[in-house]
Design a protein around this motif. Structure first.
Motif, short mmCIF file in Angstrom:
data_model
loop_
_atom_site.label_atom_id
_atom_site.label_comp_id
_atom_site.label_asym_id
_atom_site.label_seq_id
_atom_site.Cartn_x
_atom_site.Cartn_y
_atom_site.Cartn_z
N THR B 301 78.17 11.07 20.31
CA THR B 301 79.13 12.04 20.84
C THR B 301 78.40 12.96 21.80
O THR B 301 77.28 13.41 21.51
N LEU B 302 79.01 13.22 22.96
CA LEU B 302 78.41 14.14 23.92
C LEU B 302 79.15 15.48 23.83
O LEU B 302 80.38 15.52 23.87
N VAL B 303 78.38 16.56 23.70
CA VAL B 303 78.99 17.89 23.67
C VAL B 303 78.62 18.61 24.96
O VAL B 303 77.44 18.68 25.32
N GLY B 304 79.62 19.09 25.66
CA GLY B 304 79.37 19.85 26.88
C GLY B 304 79.31 21.33 26.52
O GLY B 304 80.18 21.85 25.84
N VAL B 305 78.25 21.99 26.98
CA VAL B 305 78.09 23.42 26.68
C VAL B 305 77.82 24.17 27.98
O VAL B 305 76.97 23.74 28.78
N ARG B 306 78.57 25.28 28.19
CA ARG B 306 78.25 26.11 29.36
C ARG B 306 77.32 27.22 28.88
O ARG B 306 77.68 28.03 28.02
N LEU B 307 76.07 27.20 29.42
CA LEU B 307 75.09 28.20 29.00
C LEU B 307 75.46 29.55 29.61
O LEU B 307 75.84 29.63 30.79
N ASP B 308 75.32 30.63 28.80
CA ASP B 308 75.78 31.96 29.23
C ASP B 308 75.03 32.49 30.45
O ASP B 308 75.61 32.70 31.51
N VAL B 309 73.72 32.68 30.26
CA VAL B 309 72.98 33.46 31.24
C VAL B 309 72.80 32.73 32.56
O VAL B 309 72.96 33.31 33.64
N ILE B 310 72.45 31.45 32.48
CA ILE B 310 72.19 30.75 33.73
C ILE B 310 73.43 30.02 34.25
O ILE B 310 73.38 29.31 35.25
N ASP B 311 74.55 30.20 33.57
CA ASP B 311 75.82 29.62 33.99
C ASP B 311 75.68 28.15 34.37
O ASP B 311 76.04 27.73 35.47
N GLN B 312 75.11 27.39 33.46
CA GLN B 312 74.87 25.97 33.75
C GLN B 312 75.57 25.13 32.69
O GLN B 312 75.53 25.47 31.50
#
Lengths: 279, 347
Positions: B301-312
């Motif tokens: 399973t692939l989980v997509g995560v938007r990182l807070d600080v670097i907005d990636q």
């Protein structure tokens, strides 16, 4: 009121195409039927009435043409010319078209344009130029009956090149050539075993089109004083109007039959391919 | 002795350089894949080996003998093409026999070989069919049989699977590998599909702009990409903006990550840290972010995560069942294993 006019419109829309088709049929078929009457009915038009309409029909005019001294020799010459023309056409145009497709794809438009040129050059201009050159330089060439063949190759080119070109476009020439070459096929083997058999129907169309052009060509044959079937028909018509008309009609029917045969032959090939079930 | 060698091959088309200084050695019985995006020169390389294109300079050697000037029909190589290439006028048997007839083999030998290769590709029953009576997969299997029937010195496969649908592609891919191993034939395989290359090859030659980026086993190419191009082209890569903070350390927004030695990049230089999804993990003390997607892919399973600080946006492979308790919008931390990461200098 509006309802009625829309119904009329719908009715016209329905029968409109049939009317156009009917008009076209009359335009093409009526002259042929008139020709047939002139050929087989020995009653002058001015005397036609309900008493004479069913009398004096006969194949006599055409039969007389068959008895003419020059009928068979000229027909034989025209058929031989057709054969030679087809052979020259194939030998020249098939390799040219293949070469253009494989090696010079950018030149395709130019070559297509060049092959149409004979269509816009009047045959009489062509023959005058060629005769002016060959008469002083190589009279033997013009003396031979087969000097007509190169003219016919050029005259038929607009049709034949297109037919061959379509045949090449219909197959993946590049891949077939590469496949054959990688399997050890020389250029000659590739042409003979991998390409020509897959272009059979287009080659057949091309051959039939060439033959019909040759059988009907008059201007060049007459200018070079050759006794082909077309020049014989013309000369015979001037002597025997009814027989000449009959002969013209028979020629028309024969070439139509040739074209019909071509359509059937090429279509039955593609139908064979199309109706096979996929698994 | 090498079965097939490219020696400093160069090829240009007009002003476009298709291959430059191309050196490659295929060992006997090996399957090497030329992998790269379209226009990278991979098909040109294959066509030069087949003899359909002439190299501007350099040599092609088969078992040590220079064949650079030999015409294609004398090279004794088997080739399978991307587009369906069976001769439409011939049956399956006729197609397979084609190369045997050009070699003037007698009827008995021809029949024996046809039976042999049709059995190899499991199409014995379809000998009398024409190409238009076969499915795409069957056509490519016949093309393979036809190429093998002549017992070529090298088998050249030019994207043979790309015209097929996904399921057939996988089956035929495995079948090609089985047959190749069974026959033990040296094979050069061209593809733009990295998954295909990873699955089928002994070695992969990753190419871009006419030159080799990396030559190595599928594991090497995937786990230890030699260049940022290879890292990005083969498999999925997450891109994390970072700075070099030590000889084997990078800093991603304050989090220190151990990385392989970054050659030629001094302390403080800005880089993109390329990390595979399986080298990222959900960790409470990692880089904070929000779950934006959960993609079930069967085995993982692939989980997509938007990182807070670097907005990636990053993609994390959490394995089977690793995302069972997650829902969209959850706050998570992302840990980074940098041991296989690739550093790409940013301009």
């Amino acid at each position: 009121m509006a309802a009625i006019s829309s119904r009329i419109k719908a009715y016209l829309g329905r029968i409109g195409p049939s009317l156009v088709l009917l008009a076209a049929a009359v335009f093409f078929i009526a002259p042929i039927l008139s020709t047939a009457r002139a050929a087989f009915h020995k009653v002058p038009t001015i005397l036609l009435d309900r008493h004479t309409w069913f009398k004096k029909w006969s194949l006599e005019g055409v039969r007389r043409a068959f008895d003419e001294e020059f009928f068979w020799p000229t027909l034989a010459l025209s058929l031989k010319l057709a054969l030679v023309t087809v052979l020259i056409t194939m030998a020249l145009l098939v390799p040219t078209a293949l070469f253009v497709h494989l090696r010079l794809p950018k030149a395709r438009a130019l070559v297509e344009f060049l092959t149409v040129l004979p269509y816009v050059v009047p045959p009489i201009a062509l023959v005058a130029g060629v005769a002016a050159f060959f008469r002083p330089n190589a009279r033997w060439f013009l003396n031979s009956d087969f000097s007509l063949a190169p003219f016919y190759v050029v005259m038929a080119m607009p049709f034949t090149y297109r037919a061959i070109d379509a045949g090449i476009k219909a197959i993946d020439v590049r891949t077939l050539v590469d496949a054959s070459r990688s399997l050890g096929g020389s250029w000659a083997t590739t042409l003979r075993k991998a390409l020509l058999p897959n272009m059979a129907s287009s080659l057949l169309s091309s051959a039939f089109l060439t033959a019909t052009v040759v059988l009907g060509e008059f201007t060049i044959a007459s200018s070079l004083a050759k006794n082909t079937f077309a020049t014989f028909s013309f000369e015979y018509f001037s002597r025997d109007a009814q027989g000449g008309v009959g002969l013209a009609l028979l020629t028309l029917l024969a070439t139509t039959a040739l074209l019909g045969l071509m359509t059937v032959a090429t279509r039955s090939k593609s139908r064979k391919a199309a109706t096979v079930t996929r698994f | 002795m090498s079965a097939l060698t490219f020696e400093a091959v160069r090829k240009t088309f007009g002003s476009n350089v298709a291959l430059e200084g191309f050196d490659l050695d295929l060992q006997q019985g090996e399957l090497v894949t030329l992998l790269g995006p379209s226009g990278c020169g991979k098909t040109t390389g294959l066509r030069i080996a087949a003899g359909f294109e002439r190299a501007d300079s350099g040599k092609i050697l088969v078992e040590g003998a220079d064949i650079s000037k030999m015409p294609p029909h004398k090279r004794n190589m088997g080739m399978v093409f991307q587009s369906y290439s069976l001769f439409p006028n011939l049956t399956v048997t006729g197609n397979v026999e084609y190369g045997l007839r050009t070699r003037r083999l007698d009827k008995v030998e021809r029949e024996r070989r046809v039976a042999e290769v049709l059995e190899l590709v499991q199409l014995t029953a379809l000998g009398s069919r024409y190409a238009h009576q076969l499915s795409g997969g069957q056509q490519q299997r016949v093309a393979l049989a036809r190429a093998l029937a002549v017992r070529p010195r090298v088998l050249l496969l030019d994207e043979p699977l790309s015209a097929l649908d996904a399921k057939v592609r996988t089956t035929l891919r495995d079948e090609i590998r089985r047959i190749q191993t069974e026959v033990g034939i040296t094979t050069l395989f061209v593809t733009h599909d990295q998954e295909e290359a990873l699955a089928i090859s002994d070695r992969i030659c990753v190419m871009s702009n006419g030159h080799i980026e990396q030559l190595g086993t599928p594991t090497e190419v995937y786990r230890k990409p030699a260049t940022a191009f290879v890292a990005r082209f083969v498999g999925t890569m997450n891109v994390l903006p970072a700075t070099i903070s030590g000889a084997t350390e990078a800093n991603v927004n304050g989090t220190r990550i151990a990385i392989p030695a970054a050659k030629g990049m001094g302390k403080g230089s800005s880089i993109s840290l390329l990390v595979r999804p399986e080298d990222l993990m959900l960790a409470t003390d990692g880089l904070p972010g929000t779950v934006t997607s959960i993609t079930f892919q069967g085995a993982s399973t692939l989980v997509g995560v938007r990182l807070d600080v670097i907005d990636q946006l990053v993609s994390i492979d959490v394995g089977q069942g690793g995302a069972d308790t997650l829902t969209l919008g959850d706050r998570v931390g992302v840990g980074v294993n940098g041991s296989n990461a690739v550093c790409e200098p940013t301009e």
